[in-house]
Write an enzyme that holds these catalytic residues in place. Structure first.
Site: not given
Length: 966
Positions: A589, A552
């Site tokens: 990400e 993340d």
């Protein structure tokens, strides 16, 4: 060098009733003005505790960081204490303190230390210190190694710390640096940030956490700033009083103890006495072990779990590495993203007690497992689970949950506000959250276990991994190392900030915690944060045998951390470690924003920086080009498949020429993405120019392409964030088109991902038209809006207006769509979409040409036709050549079945016809999977060899193949 000690009576502060600027207390007009940072709006935080009657308006240098509220200043002492709220100086090495302050002439700087946090100011000067050391301002800039580690303070002044100072002991104290003018008046002062000197003096690679041997249980805790550490041992998780309280001994910042064998299976917490800059006090903190491997049900105590114990292993666990699904190359990976609770919360084929938990994945005959098996049989390789570590905002004890009687919601109108109102009332007290609010990284989440107490969560997590592997799925964990749920000395969910305050969380130039990730950013540029992340990843690989990780907000992690983690995992061997680390895939990400943007805190793991590492990152370029706009733009902004130019939806997209340019640009972005977003891939752009991927630019002149190899690109059009694929299509397409057309567009989008080079990524439910009733951020929208239905009777469209918080501004767009019955798919639509999606997987895995594993192979074999200024808008023609003695003799043969594949993506609302001289006289025919497809439309696709002509129906993806034996 001898230490210079100056009597306090020689130092005084101007006694003035006026409020001085935060950095300048002297009022002498002859003083040079000091450099001041730009002030921005402060953000309030409640954790700063200040003496009574002290209050001053605090200005922060970063609006993303936590900062104190306005405080009224009434005395010189409160002005001084106000200085200490900030930590604007950095102790970067044992011999250097960096501070953004100018010292001229007879001005001087001093370092103050107080073991009891008693620094104060009186008429006699600064009081309450144990030690006062003069710092020498240096004319030279900061050392190169310091600037490399802390690039955001490269222009700070360097102050020399005496070499004979006992820094190891001093870091346990309240610290301040203070600058005085020639008359002994305090000009400014501040606290210090210590990570630099802590890394230099206390970096440690020895054991941490609990270790079990036949002789006993040992505990190790890294806490170099702690003044004292004890461990409280509890026999049972609910015990209020410990059965033992044992002091730990310190050696070079590591506190340890050798305990009895009887400690195994008990619970424990650390009692840490440590100075905490957020309260400016020496606090007594009760904390879980950062390396905990188990927890009590209420999360207040760590569980002494021996993960090597046979009692915690399912049958056959030690042999699982030999039974993993086959994975020949990372390029063979395809990913399906799923939330643990979504998978079975509404699955009536799962026993009620197992719904929403780990054990639901172990039931072979449930509707959900059968659905996963269909995907696996078609070729899917990896299941990505949203966070499964211990996270906040969901109580692990289910009896504490609140819920809504869904029978009261079932009959409500599709555009009603009542469902969201009822859900919102209990959304912070129910059993639902995505889990991006980590508390402890190394412990499975207890709410997904049948019993959160003791070893149950460990055993059940292992059973889940084992069952999914047996189904044929590799397991990827979504890990959230970029931030933590809580901070401070007293929050029940705070862990790391209780152990070494001010170290694990990244702070801005004023010393306040950065919050650009959402809250409590972590600092992987600090060695022991980097190490904790690496150790945690190894824990999940070795102890839970998972097969990959999705990071993340990976761009907020340093590139070095990611590369080191990949290397550490890759070195694991089945013979020694019980797992083959070479098959573990990492991606995340790579967004580049906040304080880390453009290497602001060191080289971060952003899309461009990861080029050449083999670590994947999400390709937002192809997503936005396919769908239109971005998740942060207007929801009606159309794109390649949603009707831009060809089917207006009423939104102002500009002139026809502007739309033509937008559509042509989107096509180039998609084609680069289909070539794995390779920066060196050559293609003909919409202007007819030969360009490489890095020369194709986005609206802000950033290159579209950033990858050096195909497995560095994760292609996707939807994920858990933002609207589902079906929902965003329902928003962007004109209201008057039919649900049949929307279903075809849904399939078209999936096909563009499934048949691209690189790694395809699918959000759970894309394949069954999943809807969240147009909720754009369903992280705590309960099961009601997140429902997955593997009986295929409903896609969850029209279950009420989505929750007000993130969606109210779009309700005027959402409500008429939800109220229109023609938008809702029927079961037949859902089943047809599923079958078409399975066909896409079968096609992808029918040929290695869809899964090329090098940039060279893609450049040699992948071509795009229908390009340049004369191309037909809204259609992409891609060919993939294999080695063939008469066509491409210089290219090796990798596909024994097909020598050529041509894929045509027709996003137009009408039939597409195209002549390609380059594809004349080939033996192309419809792919056998599409010949057998239930989609009758695709079967109308035609290829004429003599002319090289293709005809493809509206909103259809057609795959033509040339068989070697044809």
């Amino acid at each position: 060098m001898a230490l210079t000690l100056i009597p306090t009576s020689s130092v005084h502060l101007l006694n003035s009733t006026s409020v001085a600027p935060p950095q300048i207390f002297a009022s002498d007009s002859n003083l040079r003005p000091r450099r001041r940072r730009r002030a921005v709006s402060p953000i309030s935080i409640s954790r700063h505790r200040l003496p009574s009657r002290t209050s001053l308006h605090c200005l922060c240098s970063s609006s993303s960081a936590s900062s104190p509220m306005s405080l009224e200043v009434s005395t010189p002492n409160s002005q001084f204490l106000h200085c200490l709220i900030y930590s604007r100086a950095y102790w970067v090495t044992q011999g250097v303190i960096a501070w953004n302050v100018d010292v001229a002439g007879e001005e001087s700087c001093y370092l103050y230390a107080s073991k009891i946090a008693g620094l104060s100011f009186s008429e006699d000067g600064i009081d309450g210190y144990d030690l006062r050391i003069k710092l020498e301002a240096e004319s030279s800039s900061l050392p190169a190694n310091v600037i490399e580690k802390f690039p955001h303070i490269r222009d700070y002044k360097s102050f020399k710390v005496p070499s004979d100072l006992d820094v190891r002991d001093l870091v346990k104290s309240q610290l301040a640096v203070v600058c005085f003018d020639a008359k002994g008046r305090l000009i400014q002062g501040t606290g210090l940030q210590l990570p630099g000197v802590l890394d230099e003096l206390f970096s440690y690679d020895g054991p941490l956490g609990a270790h079990f041997t036949p002789e006993g249980v040992s505990l190790h805790l890294w806490a170099p700033t702690a003044q004292a550490v004890s461990v409280c041992i509890y026999k049972n998780p609910l015990d209020k009083s410990p059965m033992e309280i044992c002091p730990l001994k310190e050696a070079n910042g590591v506190w340890s103890i050798e305990g009895a064998c009887s400690w195994e299976g008990c619970y424990y917490m650390y009692k840490v006495s440590v100075y905490h800059p957020s309260t400016m006090k020496v606090e007594t903190c009760f904390a879980n072990d950062p390396y905990a491997r188990g927890l009590s049900a209420d999360g207040s105590k760590s569980f002494l779990a021996n993960l090597d114990s046979d009692d915690l292993k399912p049958k056959g666990w030690d042999n699982l590495a030999d039974e993993k699904p086959c994975l020949k190359s990372y390029s063979d990976i395809s990913i399906y993203e799923l939330h643990v609770r979504d998978f079975s919360a509404y699955d009536e084929t799962v026993e009620r007690e197992n719904r929403g938990g780990y054990l639901a994945f172990t039931l072979k005959d449930s509707a959900g497992v059968k659905h996963l098996q269909k995907l696996v049989d078609a070729g899917l390789t990896h299941l990505h689970l949203l966070p499964t570590h211990q996270f906040g905002d969901v109580d692990d004890e289910k009896e504490n949950w609140k819920s809504v009687d869904t029978s009261l919601l079932d009959g409500l109108p599709p555009g009603s506000t009542e469902a969201q109102a009822r859900i919102t009332e209990i959304q912070n007290d129910n059993g639902y959250n995505w889990g991006y609010n980590p508390v402890l990284w190394g412990v499975p989440k207890g709410s997904y276990a049948s019993d959160p107490t003791g070893p149950h969560r460990i055993i059940e997590f292992r059973k889940m991994v084992q069952a999914l592997n047996c189904t044929g799925l590799n397991v990827i964990l979504d890990v959230v190392y970029n931030h933590l749920h809580a901070n401070g000395p007293h929050d029940k969910d705070s862990v790391l900030d209780k152990i070494v305050p001010g170290y694990y969380l990244r702070r801005n130039n004023d010393g306040f915690i950065e919050n650009s990730t959402c809250v409590n950013n972590t600092a992987s540029e600090h060695y022991m944060v980097d190490r904790l992340i690496r150790d945690d990843l190894l824990n999940w690989v070795v102890n839970y045998k998972v097969d990959g990780f999705r990071f993340d907000l990976m761009g907020h992690i340093m590139k070095a951390t990611m590369v080191n983690a990949k290397s550490a995992i890759g070195s694991l061997r089945k013979e020694k470690d019980g797992v083959d680390g070479s098959r573990i895939y990492l991606y995340g990400e790579g967004w580049n924003f906040g304080e880390v943007a453009n290497n602001g805190r060191g080289i971060n793991a952003s899309q461009f920086n990861l080029c050449g590492t083999g670590i994947g990152s999400f390709n937002d370029r192809i997503r936005d080009a396919i769908l239109g706009g971005s998740p942060f733009g207007h929801p009606l902004q159309q794109g390649f498949i949603t009707g831009l130019l060809s089917q207006p939806n009423g939104h102002d997209h500009g002139s026809e020429a502007t739309q033509e340019l937008m559509l042509s640009t989107a096509k180039d972005h998609i084609q680069i993405g289909m070539a794995a977003n390779l920066k060196d891939y050559m293609l003909t752009n919409y202007e007819g120019k030969e360009v490489n991927g890095s020369e194709v630019l986005m609206h802000d002149a950033t290159p579209v392409a950033y990858a050096s190899q195909p497995t560095e690109t994760i292609n996707y059009v939807s994920a858990h964030d933002n609207e589902t694929l079906f929902d965003i299509i329902s928003l962007k397409t004109p209201m008057e088109i039919s649900v049949d057309e929307r279903c075809r567009i849904n399939h078209l989008a999936s096909s563009m991902i499934a048949l691209s080079q690189g790694i395809p990524f699918f959000h759970a439910g894309d394949e069954i038209l999943r809807s969240k009733s147009l909720d754009r951020d369903s992280y705590n929208s309960d099961d009601w809006f997140n429902r997955l239905d593997f009986s295929y009777s409903s896609n969850n469209w029209g279950v009420g207006l989505p929750p007000k918080g993130k969606n109210e501004h779009n309700w005027p767009l959402i409500k008429p769509r939800l109220q229109d019955p023609s938008f809702k798919p029927q079961s037949s639509h859902i089943v047809a979409t599923l079958h078409n999606f399975l066909d896409l997987l079968r096609i992808r895995y029918s040929s290695p040409l869809f899964r090329l594993d090098t940039a060279k192979a893609i450049q040699e074999r992948v071509r795009f036709h229908n390009t340049g200024p004369s191309s037909i808008p809204g259609a992409i023609v891609m060919s993939i050549e294999d080695g063939h003695k008469s066509i491409l003799p210089s290219v090796s043969q990798i596909d024994p079945v097909y020598s050529l594949i041509v894929v045509i993506f027709n996003a137009r609302p009408s039939e597409f016809s195209f002549l390609s001289p380059a594809l004349k006289d080939r033996n192309l025919e419809l792919h056998p999977v599409q010949v057998m497809s239930g989609d009758e439309t695709v079967k109308k696709s035609v290829y004429e060899a003599f002319s090289g002509g293709f005809t493809v129906p509206a909103r259809t993806t057609t795959v033509f193949v040339e068989s070697r034996n044809g």
